[in-house]
Design a protein around this motif. Sequence first.
Motif, PDB file in Angstrom:
ATOM      1  N   HIS A   1       0.861  -1.180   0.000  1.00 43.39           N
ATOM      2  CA  HIS A   1       0.000   0.000   0.000  1.00 43.39           C
ATOM      3  C   HIS A   1       0.894   1.225   0.000  1.00 43.39           C
ATOM      4  O   HIS A   1       1.808   1.330   0.829  1.00 43.39           O
ATOM      5  CB  HIS A   1      -0.895   0.036   1.249  1.00 43.39           C
TER       6      HIS A   1
ATOM      7  N   GLY B   1      -1.262   8.115   0.022  1.00 42.20           N
ATOM      8  CA  GLY B   1      -1.760   9.000  -1.034  1.00 42.20           C
ATOM      9  C   GLY B   1      -0.657   9.934  -1.504  1.00 42.20           C
ATOM     10  O   GLY B   1       0.033  10.538  -0.689  1.00 42.20           O
TER      11      GLY B   1
ATOM     12  N   PHE C   1      -4.627  -1.951  -7.977  1.00 43.89           N
ATOM     13  CA  PHE C   1      -5.758  -1.036  -7.855  1.00 43.89           C
ATOM     14  C   PHE C   1      -5.264   0.368  -7.547  1.00 43.89           C
ATOM     15  O   PHE C   1      -4.310   0.536  -6.789  1.00 43.89           O
ATOM     16  CB  PHE C   1      -6.723  -1.483  -6.751  1.00 43.89           C
ATOM     17  N   ALA C   2      -5.917   1.356  -8.148  1.00 42.83           N
ATOM     18  CA  ALA C   2      -5.591   2.761  -7.888  1.00 42.83           C
ATOM     19  C   ALA C   2      -6.863   3.510  -7.539  1.00 42.83           C
ATOM     20  O   ALA C   2      -7.883   3.369  -8.228  1.00 42.83           O
ATOM     21  CB  ALA C   2      -4.931   3.397  -9.109  1.00 42.83           C
ATOM     22  N   GLU C   3      -6.809   4.271  -6.449  1.00 38.06           N
ATOM     23  CA  GLU C   3      -7.897   5.182  -6.081  1.00 38.06           C
ATOM     24  C   GLU C   3      -7.447   6.576  -6.482  1.00 38.06           C
ATOM     25  O   GLU C   3      -6.408   7.049  -6.021  1.00 38.06           O
ATOM     26  CB  GLU C   3      -8.160   5.144  -4.580  1.00 38.06           C
TER      27      GLU C   3
ATOM     28  N   TRP D   1      -8.337  10.522  -6.664  1.00 42.52           N
ATOM     29  CA  TRP D   1      -9.178  11.567  -6.107  1.00 42.52           C
ATOM     30  C   TRP D   1      -8.871  12.857  -6.835  1.00 42.52           C
ATOM     31  O   TRP D   1      -7.731  13.329  -6.846  1.00 42.52           O
ATOM     32  CB  TRP D   1      -8.917  11.740  -4.617  1.00 42.52           C
TER      33      TRP D   1
ATOM     34  N   ARG E   1      -9.466   0.436 -10.981  1.00 42.58           N
ATOM     35  CA  ARG E   1      -9.371   1.862 -10.689  1.00 42.58           C
ATOM     36  C   ARG E   1     -10.720   2.425 -10.292  1.00 42.58           C
ATOM     37  O   ARG E   1     -11.759   1.972 -10.762  1.00 42.58           O
ATOM     38  CB  ARG E   1      -8.868   2.534 -11.971  1.00 42.58           C
ATOM     39  N   ALA E   2     -10.699   3.418  -9.421  1.00 37.09           N
ATOM     40  CA  ALA E   2     -11.896   4.193  -9.080  1.00 37.09           C
ATOM     41  C   ALA E   2     -11.479   5.653  -9.043  1.00 37.09           C
ATOM     42  O   ALA E   2     -10.377   5.988  -8.597  1.00 37.09           O
ATOM     43  CB  ALA E   2     -12.457   3.769  -7.733  1.00 37.09           C
ATOM     44  N   THR E   3     -12.355   6.526  -9.528  1.00 37.68           N
ATOM     45  CA  THR E   3     -12.082   7.959  -9.535  1.00 37.68           C
ATOM     46  C   THR E   3     -13.278   8.681  -8.941  1.00 37.68           C
ATOM     47  O   THR E   3     -14.418   8.380  -9.282  1.00 37.68           O
ATOM     48  CB  THR E   3     -11.847   8.462 -10.983  1.00 37.68           C
ATOM     49  N   CYS E   4     -13.007   9.631  -8.065  1.00 38.77           N
ATOM     50  CA  CYS E   4     -14.090  10.414  -7.497  1.00 38.77           C
ATOM     51  C   CYS E   4     -13.618  11.841  -7.225  1.00 38.77           C
ATOM     52  O   CYS E   4     -12.424  12.125  -7.247  1.00 38.77           O
ATOM     53  CB  CYS E   4     -14.635   9.780  -6.220  1.00 38.77           C
TER      54      CYS E   4
ATOM     55  N   ILE F   1      -3.459  10.223  -5.514  1.00 37.60           N
ATOM     56  CA  ILE F   1      -3.610   8.835  -5.938  1.00 37.60           C
ATOM     57  C   ILE F   1      -3.105   7.909  -4.841  1.00 37.60           C
ATOM     58  O   ILE F   1      -2.004   8.098  -4.325  1.00 37.60           O
ATOM     59  CB  ILE F   1      -2.851   8.543  -7.253  1.00 37.60           C
TER      60      ILE F   1
ATOM     61  N   THR G   1      -2.495   0.309  -4.487  1.00 38.95           N
ATOM     62  CA  THR G   1      -2.256  -0.993  -3.906  1.00 38.95           C
ATOM     63  C   THR G   1      -1.581  -1.837  -4.980  1.00 38.95           C
ATOM     64  O   THR G   1      -2.043  -1.873  -6.130  1.00 38.95           O
ATOM     65  CB  THR G   1      -3.573  -1.670  -3.474  1.00 38.95           C
TER      66      THR G   1
END
Length: 118
Positions: free
Chosen positions: A24, A27, A64-66, A68, A94-97, A110, A113
């Motif tokens: 991990h 950010g 996986f990438a978050e 923001w 991936r998720a984007t918000c 970003i 993981t």
Amino acid sequence: MATITRLQKSRRMSQIVQHGSTIHLAGQIADDCAQAIDGQSQEVFCKIDTLLAQIGLTKSAIVFAEIWLSDLADFAGFNSAWEAWVDPESPPGRATCQVGLARAGARIEILVTASAES
């Protein structure tokens, strides 16, 4: 029981936490928040590459990438930068918000993981 290794520790957090084969990254945001989304994205990608290299991995290990964004108006610009950087043979989930970021001027953060297993 899997060992937990923490690297680049401060009192507040670790930049890299490895638990077994799972890695991990904290950010990552740009240091130069005066840049547009493409410049900030490139700086963040460089930080991610550098952190992964410290443990012998590359971006192809990202599972996986978050992502923001402080403003979804940057979504297309970010996607363009992402597609130029991401390993096309090993794209992660991936998720984007859109969120309010803690550093003034930051347009992107970003979280990654990754896996030490191939």
